[in-house]
Design a protein around this motif. Structure first.
Motif, PDB file in Angstrom:
ATOM      1  N   LEU A   1       0.832  -1.207   0.000  1.00 32.30           N
ATOM      2  CA  LEU A   1       0.000   0.000   0.000  1.00 32.30           C
ATOM      3  C   LEU A   1       0.861   1.250   0.000  1.00 32.30           C
ATOM      4  O   LEU A   1       0.577   2.219  -0.721  1.00 32.30           O
ATOM      5  CB  LEU A   1      -0.917   0.002   1.225  1.00 32.30           C
ATOM      6  CG  LEU A   1      -1.766   1.263   1.436  1.00 32.30           C
ATOM      7  CD1 LEU A   1      -2.732   1.463   0.271  1.00 32.30           C
ATOM      8  CD2 LEU A   1      -2.521   1.184   2.760  1.00 32.30           C
ATOM      9  N   ALA A   2       1.934   1.246   0.796  1.00 34.55           N
ATOM     10  CA  ALA A   2       2.822   2.408   0.867  1.00 34.55           C
ATOM     11  C   ALA A   2       3.470   2.675  -0.484  1.00 34.55           C
ATOM     12  O   ALA A   2       3.617   3.841  -0.896  1.00 34.55           O
ATOM     13  CB  ALA A   2       3.893   2.182   1.929  1.00 34.55           C
TER      14      ALA A   2
ATOM     15  N   GLY B   1      15.412  -3.456  -6.288  1.00 35.84           N
ATOM     16  CA  GLY B   1      14.171  -4.152  -6.588  1.00 35.84           C
ATOM     17  C   GLY B   1      13.020  -3.741  -5.687  1.00 35.84           C
ATOM     18  O   GLY B   1      13.086  -2.744  -4.954  1.00 35.84           O
ATOM     19  N   VAL B   2      11.939  -4.526  -5.718  1.00 37.91           N
ATOM     20  CA  VAL B   2      10.697  -4.151  -5.053  1.00 37.91           C
ATOM     21  C   VAL B   2      10.847  -4.057  -3.537  1.00 37.91           C
ATOM     22  O   VAL B   2      10.242  -3.190  -2.892  1.00 37.91           O
ATOM     23  CB  VAL B   2       9.566  -5.143  -5.408  1.00 37.91           C
ATOM     24  CG1 VAL B   2       9.868  -6.542  -4.878  1.00 37.91           C
ATOM     25  CG2 VAL B   2       8.225  -4.636  -4.866  1.00 37.91           C
ATOM     26  N   LYS B   3      11.672  -4.900  -2.924  1.00 40.97           N
ATOM     27  CA  LYS B   3      11.818  -4.855  -1.471  1.00 40.97           C
ATOM     28  C   LYS B   3      12.526  -3.579  -1.039  1.00 40.97           C
ATOM     29  O   LYS B   3      12.177  -2.986  -0.007  1.00 40.97           O
ATOM     30  CB  LYS B   3      12.570  -6.093  -0.979  1.00 40.97           C
ATOM     31  CG  LYS B   3      11.767  -7.385  -1.147  1.00 40.97           C
ATOM     32  CD  LYS B   3      12.482  -8.580  -0.553  1.00 40.97           C
ATOM     33  CE  LYS B   3      11.624  -9.844  -0.687  1.00 40.97           C
ATOM     34  NZ  LYS B   3      12.288 -11.036  -0.108  1.00 40.97           N
ATOM     35  N   SER B   4      13.498  -3.157  -1.808  1.00 41.48           N
ATOM     36  CA  SER B   4      14.191  -1.906  -1.511  1.00 41.48           C
ATOM     37  C   SER B   4      13.249  -0.717  -1.675  1.00 41.48           C
ATOM     38  O   SER B   4      13.201   0.191  -0.827  1.00 41.48           O
ATOM     39  CB  SER B   4      15.404  -1.738  -2.437  1.00 41.48           C
ATOM     40  OG  SER B   4      16.012  -0.484  -2.256  1.00 41.48           O
ATOM     41  N   ILE B   5      12.482  -0.721  -2.766  1.00 42.52           N
ATOM     42  CA  ILE B   5      11.515   0.362  -3.011  1.00 42.52           C
ATOM     43  C   ILE B   5      10.468   0.402  -1.912  1.00 42.52           C
ATOM     44  O   ILE B   5      10.149   1.468  -1.375  1.00 42.52           O
ATOM     45  CB  ILE B   5      10.839   0.168  -4.383  1.00 42.52           C
ATOM     46  CG1 ILE B   5      11.871   0.321  -5.514  1.00 42.52           C
ATOM     47  CG2 ILE B   5       9.700   1.162  -4.575  1.00 42.52           C
ATOM     48  CD1 ILE B   5      11.342  -0.053  -6.882  1.00 42.52           C
TER      49      ILE B   5
ATOM     50  N   VAL C   1       1.865  -3.530  -8.216  1.00 38.27           N
ATOM     51  CA  VAL C   1       2.549  -3.749  -6.939  1.00 38.27           C
ATOM     52  C   VAL C   1       1.658  -4.503  -5.962  1.00 38.27           C
ATOM     53  O   VAL C   1       2.150  -5.220  -5.083  1.00 38.27           O
ATOM     54  CB  VAL C   1       3.026  -2.410  -6.325  1.00 38.27           C
ATOM     55  CG1 VAL C   1       1.857  -1.562  -5.841  1.00 38.27           C
ATOM     56  CG2 VAL C   1       4.015  -2.652  -5.198  1.00 38.27           C
ATOM     57  N   ALA C   2       0.339  -4.394  -6.125  1.00 42.02           N
ATOM     58  CA  ALA C   2      -0.575  -5.160  -5.267  1.00 42.02           C
ATOM     59  C   ALA C   2      -0.351  -6.654  -5.444  1.00 42.02           C
ATOM     60  O   ALA C   2      -0.530  -7.433  -4.503  1.00 42.02           O
ATOM     61  CB  ALA C   2      -2.024  -4.805  -5.596  1.00 42.02           C
ATOM     62  N   ALA C   3       0.052  -7.054  -6.642  1.00 40.50           N
ATOM     63  CA  ALA C   3       0.288  -8.474  -6.927  1.00 40.50           C
ATOM     64  C   ALA C   3       1.440  -9.045  -6.105  1.00 40.50           C
ATOM     65  O   ALA C   3       1.537 -10.261  -5.936  1.00 40.50           O
ATOM     66  CB  ALA C   3       0.571  -8.663  -8.419  1.00 40.50           C
TER      67      ALA C   3
ATOM     68  N   LEU D   1       9.873   6.422  -7.510  1.00 44.68           N
ATOM     69  CA  LEU D   1      10.217   5.065  -7.076  1.00 44.68           C
ATOM     70  C   LEU D   1       9.109   4.074  -7.421  1.00 44.68           C
ATOM     71  O   LEU D   1       9.367   2.992  -7.968  1.00 44.68           O
ATOM     72  CB  LEU D   1      10.477   5.045  -5.562  1.00 44.68           C
ATOM     73  CG  LEU D   1      11.695   5.794  -5.042  1.00 44.68           C
ATOM     74  CD1 LEU D   1      11.760   5.683  -3.522  1.00 44.68           C
ATOM     75  CD2 LEU D   1      12.970   5.234  -5.669  1.00 44.68           C
ATOM     76  N   GLY D   2       7.872   4.430  -7.072  1.00 46.81           N
ATOM     77  CA  GLY D   2       6.754   3.527  -7.336  1.00 46.81           C
ATOM     78  C   GLY D   2       6.583   3.242  -8.811  1.00 46.81           C
ATOM     79  O   GLY D   2       6.392   2.088  -9.222  1.00 46.81           O
ATOM     80  N   TRP D   3       6.658   4.283  -9.624  1.00 45.22           N
ATOM     81  CA  TRP D   3       6.454   4.100 -11.058  1.00 45.22           C
ATOM     82  C   TRP D   3       7.617   3.395 -11.750  1.00 45.22           C
ATOM     83  O   TRP D   3       7.442   2.785 -12.807  1.00 45.22           O
ATOM     84  CB  TRP D   3       6.166   5.443 -11.725  1.00 45.22           C
ATOM     85  CG  TRP D   3       4.696   5.706 -11.761  1.00 45.22           C
ATOM     86  CD1 TRP D   3       3.964   6.368 -10.827  1.00 45.22           C
ATOM     87  CD2 TRP D   3       3.780   5.280 -12.763  1.00 45.22           C
ATOM     88  NE1 TRP D   3       2.632   6.379 -11.193  1.00 45.22           N
ATOM     89  CE2 TRP D   3       2.488   5.725 -12.379  1.00 45.22           C
ATOM     90  CE3 TRP D   3       3.908   4.572 -13.957  1.00 45.22           C
ATOM     91  CZ2 TRP D   3       1.353   5.487 -13.141  1.00 45.22           C
ATOM     92  CZ3 TRP D   3       2.768   4.326 -14.716  1.00 45.22           C
ATOM     93  CH2 TRP D   3       1.521   4.778 -14.308  1.00 45.22           C
TER      94      TRP D   3
END
Length: 453
Positions: free
Chosen positions: A66-67, A198-202, A283-285, A365-367
């Protein structure tokens, strides 16, 4: 450059005509009715979003997911975007923006549900998903999935990159006389240091920054509303009246057609909360969740915070400030929010600048994650690193180019992404209702999907 700007402006006007407004708002309203007003579960959704679920499967926690989604949505759309919508469409654009958020909660819910329902697990154990997977595996329309992925990969460079980088560079130049070239270099280096992990860092960075920056910004808005308290109710009445009538509002605003107010309000609403855009489901996935409906609820809470709360507060702050202070006019355009916050003694301008810088930074970052997942869908994992490198380079470029072109291009890409995503939501609404009935309406939210009969 001017001809290119006119081209994207004309294309944006075409894409955001009545057909898009009907498709977008129609989908929001249809899903609200079809899902029995999922907005009424918003507080349940907020509770789930902050609870740690040790029995769930996924790459990052639901709060981190969510963040990250909020990081991508709470950005210049909330600050500059709302001000731009008011300048171009009048005060009535605020109501259209807000309504887009209220009804968009249902659409964001549906997007989050499909993201989990059709996500896939890669060989390395990571989860991937989003509208392209719902289109391919839910509808068997791979050609439309490819189009969505292409639009997303391109849009990431606009809505989530150049727009945000340009906003940061513009603010630092106007406030501190810092060269956009220097600002662009620093932003690019900071972005690179995060997205390469990657996604965990973001998600880790976004989880730390998003709550803090949102609280600071909301506190600033509440203070301005308190200072403007005598003008708040007149501002609300003006917003409602101008949303449905083409009458002039005074204070530098010469009046706009209802269609203009609706167009800019809805466009900026989508730009801000991204309900119907199809970006947040990516990112919800990756979220750790027991079943699709739990993540659907968490996803829906993002639109509530972004538009129903933050964008609404920004709109009221701007309109009430115009009524309160004679030196502020609707014609001031993108600087409206800055002028309103400047009325807070000592801390006003630094607070807004801090909010804008952090909002824009986390949006990038999200995009970056959305874009790379779209590219991964199109070309495979080997293209992720080259895409990240290109994304960082464009951050620098976005810092020094003309803003008008960036906004018009972003509006175009938003529309092109939204169309295939909205088609998937409407075509798969039966699946969405089925899952909702199974888990939400029958009070089975704690049920794990893999354990079902």
């Amino acid at each position: 450059m001017e001809q290119l700007n006119h081209f994207f402006a004309d294309l944006s006007g075409l894409l955001w005509g009545w057909p898009m407004i009907i498709l977008l708002l129609g989908t929001h309203i249809y899903l609200t009715i079809r899902l029995r007003v999922p907005q009424r579960y918003i507080f349940k959704a907020i509770r789930i979003s902050v609870k740690k679920d040790t029995e769930a499967t996924g790459d990052v926690s639901q709060f981190a997911s969510l963040a990250t989604a909020l990081a991508a949505t709470i950005g210049t759309g909330n600050i500059i975007g709302v001000a731009t919508a008011i300048a171009l469409g009048g005060p009535g654009a605020v109501l259209w923006c807000w309504l887009t958020g209220v009804f968009g909660i249902a659409t964001k819910y549906a997007e989050g549900l499909l993201a989990i329902k059709y996500r896939k697990k890669k060989e390395d154990g990571q989860f991937i998903g989003g509208p392209m997977y719902a289109l391919e595996y839910g509808l068997k329309w791979k050609w439309l999935a490819i189009l969505f992925a292409i639009f997303t990969a391109i849009a990431a460079f606009g809505i989530g990159n150049t727009v945000q980088a340009n906003a940061i560079a513009t603010v630092t130049k106007e406030t501190y006389a810092i060269s956009p070239y220097f600002t662009g270099t620093i932003i690019a280096l900071l972005i690179a240091s995060v997205i390469l992990g990657g996604v965990k860092s973001i998600a880790r960075v976004c989880s730390a920054l998003v709550p803090m920056m949102a609280v600071f910004y909301v506190v600033g808005c509440i203070y301005i509303i308190f200072v403007n308290i005598d003008f708040v109710w007149p501002a609300i009445k003006m917003i409602v009246k101008c949303a449905f009538t083409p009458q002039a509002a005074g204070s530098g605003f010469v009046g706009a057609a209802v269609m203009t107010a609706a167009r800019y309000g809805i466009a900026r609403g989508l730009f801000s909360n991204e309900s119907g855009l199809g970006s947040a489901p990516i990112v919800a996935a990756a979220a750790q969740t027991r079943n699709p409906v739990r993540q659907a609820l968490v996803s829906s809470s993002g639109t509530f915070w972004d538009t129903v709360v933050i964008c609404a507060m920004t709109g009221i702050v701007i309109v009430s400030s115009v009524l309160h202070y004679p030196d502020i006019s609707f014609s001031n355009g993108a600087t409206l929010t800055h002028m309103a916050f400047s009325k807070i003694p000592i801390v006003g301008e630094p607070l807004l600048i801090f909010g804008l810088l952090t909002f824009a930074f986390t949006t990038i970052l999200g995009w970056s994650y959305y874009g790379e997942k779209a590219m991964e869908y199109l070309k495979g994992s080997r293209w992720v690193i080259p895409y990240r490198i290109a994304f960082v380079i464009v951050v620098f470029i976005g810092s020094v180019i003309q803003l008008d072109i960036v906004w018009n291009l972003a509006d175009c890409m938003n529309a092109l992404m939204a169309i295939p995503n909205l088609i998937s939501l409407l075509a798969l609404n039966g699946i969405i209702v089925h899952e909702t009935r199974k888990y939400l309406w029958q009070n089975q939210l704690d049920q794990t999907e893999d354990s079902e009969d």
